[in-house]
Enzyme design. Structure first.
Site, PDB file in Angstrom:
ATOM      1  N   ASP A 116       0.839  -1.200   0.000  1.00  0.00           N
ATOM      2  CA  ASP A 116       0.000   0.000   0.000  1.00  0.00           C
ATOM      3  C   ASP A 116       0.873   1.248   0.000  1.00  0.00           C
ATOM      4  OD1 ASP A 116      -2.405  -1.306  -0.056  1.00  0.00           O
ATOM      5  OD2 ASP A 116      -2.815  -1.120   2.095  1.00  0.00           O
ATOM      6  N   GLN A 155      -5.790  -7.723   1.901  1.00  0.00           N
ATOM      7  CA  GLN A 155      -6.435  -8.285   3.087  1.00  0.00           C
ATOM      8  C   GLN A 155      -5.593  -9.394   3.716  1.00  0.00           C
ATOM      9  OE1 GLN A 155      -9.538  -8.486   0.271  1.00  0.00           O
ATOM     10  NE2 GLN A 155     -11.097  -7.837   1.718  1.00  0.00           N
ATOM     11  N   GLU A 200     -21.201  -2.758   0.957  1.00  0.00           N
ATOM     12  CA  GLU A 200     -21.079  -4.116   0.427  1.00  0.00           C
ATOM     13  C   GLU A 200     -22.378  -4.898   0.590  1.00  0.00           C
ATOM     14  OE1 GLU A 200     -16.450  -3.684   1.719  1.00  0.00           O
ATOM     15  OE2 GLU A 200     -17.792  -4.943   2.922  1.00  0.00           O
ATOM     16  N   VAL A 211     -12.382   6.569  17.884  1.00  0.00           N
ATOM     17  CA  VAL A 211     -11.170   7.377  18.021  1.00  0.00           C
ATOM     18  C   VAL A 211     -11.403   8.684  17.262  1.00  0.00           C
ATOM     19  CG1 VAL A 211      -8.709   7.508  17.510  1.00  0.00           C
ATOM     20  CG2 VAL A 211      -9.728   5.331  18.249  1.00  0.00           C
ATOM     21  N   ASP A 246     -10.304  -5.127   7.837  1.00  0.00           N
ATOM     22  CA  ASP A 246      -9.653  -6.441   7.894  1.00  0.00           C
ATOM     23  C   ASP A 246      -9.295  -6.807   9.333  1.00  0.00           C
ATOM     24  OD1 ASP A 246      -9.733  -6.439   5.099  1.00  0.00           O
ATOM     25  OD2 ASP A 246      -7.842  -5.360   4.987  1.00  0.00           O
TER      26      ASP A 246
END
Length: 455
Positions: free
Chosen positions: A32, A111, A293, A427, A438
């Protein structure tokens, strides 16, 4: 009440995790490249690419990215909604554009990679991971710990840490565009922090499966108790047939051995692939997904109104969520559905037990730790999230579930299945959102089965 339940769940799960002796993770791992978006820079890029066209592209996500306005429109789509999305970047020109745009840091991606580092590198659970290309950089991003990849030497199957694989293959890079809550361009303000992902590799989108896995899958499966399948989201009607044949073969082997299998869903633009996933979902034990999703699944199941209800409100309407989960369970027969969204999680299981709720609480702590610290370095880190406040808005969600389904202490019985609900910890200023989904799903799935084994 919830603070005490969080503390108890953490202690129970920490004691139970060593009972899991092996988890198989397949199929997607990458690198990433994370870019923290700058409002002025993004506005300048949108103007240069054609503001009108970019705004059109931001209304509805395309199936893939073939030009720069698709990329910038996708980013804007995520900012408007505060929702994550991922699209395959087909165009070489756009890939070069992203490369020149640059990044602020490189991290483990995919993932499988994220889950391997968490389960193996943090929880100490042995994992066998499928890594499509083990470049030196990719290997170095794996944490130390019981993380293994299959390697065949002189006809003998071995399991080694990726750093010991000793072959420099291609680096597969995905570009992550992150934005904080309140991020604003052209008067469009992000309701919450999130990211848009442009995946720029030709292995994961085609679900490349290494020969070590194809030829030795039955032996590999002998060393695990659980399996998590992911990385199917970039497949299309043009390329999905052969990979799905291999996936179904793997599922048959895992089912024959009685190994519970979780599917970690991700936004899948291609309707043909989504329909196929629904068709084979009953071969999985469990599935994890968010509202975008779940809505996309309801859409291909013909439940258009239910799909609209799932994305019509923020926070997500919990009654619509439960209705959709019930519908999915009825159609597919899957035993466990884990829904996660900003502020709360719900699990619908064909079996009952307090341990289901405990696993969700543990997953919420793991997610809060990752958001707070940027990374979960060790199991003790998770205790540092106990002081993160529980989502205040979740009380209204809980009240609605109490009225509709007689929810009591986070648990209800719905259509002979158990409904488990937990409010999450929020947070205020997360260091990063990449990999939180994930973290949630793998933590909940693995800890649930660890707690079940402890009974």
């Amino acid at each position: 009440m919830w603070d005490e339940l969080y503390f108890r769940a953490l202690e129970r799960v920490k004691g139970a995790l060593p009972r899991i002796k092996g988890v198989l993770l397949a199929y997607n791992t990458n690198i990433d490249a994370i870019k923290y978006l700058n409002p002025q820079d993004l506005e300048d890029r949108i103007e240069k690419a054609g503001k009108e066209k970019v705004f059109r592209c931001s209304e509805e996500l395309p199936e893939k990215i073939i030009e720069v306005p698709h990329l910038l429109g996708g980013i804007l789509w995520s900012i408007k909604r505060g929702k994550a999305a991922e699209l395959f970047v087909e165009s070489r020109g756009v890939r070069e554009y992203m490369k020149h745009w640059g990044w602020d840091e490189l991290r483990m991606g995919g993932q499988v990679g994220i889950m391997a580092n968490l389960l193996g590198g943090v929880y100490g659970i042995p994992v066998i991971a499928h890594v499509p290309q083990i470049s030196k950089l990719q290997a170095e991003l794996f944490k130390d710990g019981p993380i293994y990849v299959p390697k065949v030497e002189n006809g003998v199957l071995k399991f080694v840490h990726p750093k010991e694989f000793s072959r420099d293959e291609e680096s597969l890079t995905h570009y992550i565009y992150e934005f904080p809550r309140g991020f604003e361009v052209f008067g469009i303000k992000a309701p919450r922090e999130n990211r848009f992902i442009g995946s720029a590799d030709d292995y994961n989108p085609n679900l490349y499966i290494r020969s070590e896995f194809e030829e030795n899958f039955e032996k590999i499966a002998e060393g695990v108790q659980l399996a998590i399948i992911s990385g199917l989201q970039a497949l299309t009607k043009e390329n999905y047939t052969q990979p799905f044949e291999e996936i179904e073969r793997h599922l048959e082997i895992l089912n024959e051995k009685g190994i519970p299998v979780h599917l970690e869903f991700a936004f899948t633009p291609d309707e043909t692939v989504r329909k196929k996933l629904v068709d084979i979902l009953g071969k999985f034990t469990s599935v994890g997904l968010n509202e975008v999703e779940l809505a996309s699944v309801m859409d291909v199941m013909g439940e258009k109104k239910l799909a609209e209800r799932l994305i019509a409100h923020d926070p997500v309407d919990p009654i619509a969520v439960v209705d959709a989960m019930i519908k999915l369970a009825e159609v597919t027969g899957i035993q466990r559905i884990h829904f996660h969204t900003y502020g709360y999680y719900i699990a619908l299981t064909s079996y009952r037990g307090e341990y289901v709720k405990d696993s969700l609480l543990f997953a919420a702590l793991a997610a809060a730790t990752k958001a707070k610290l940027g990374d979960v370095r060790n199991l003790d880190d998770i205790g540092k999230a106990l002081d993160v406040p529980v989502n205040e808005k979740a009380a209204d969600i809980e009240d609605r579930l109490k009225k509709e389904f007689n929810l009591d202490n986070g648990i209800a019985v719905v259509n002979e299945s158990q409904l488990s609900f937990v409010p999450t910890k929020i947070v205020a200023k997360p260091k990063s959102t990449v990999g939180i989904g994930d973290t949630i799903s793998s933590s909940a799935f693995v800890s649930e089965f660890a707690l079940r084994a402890a009974l």
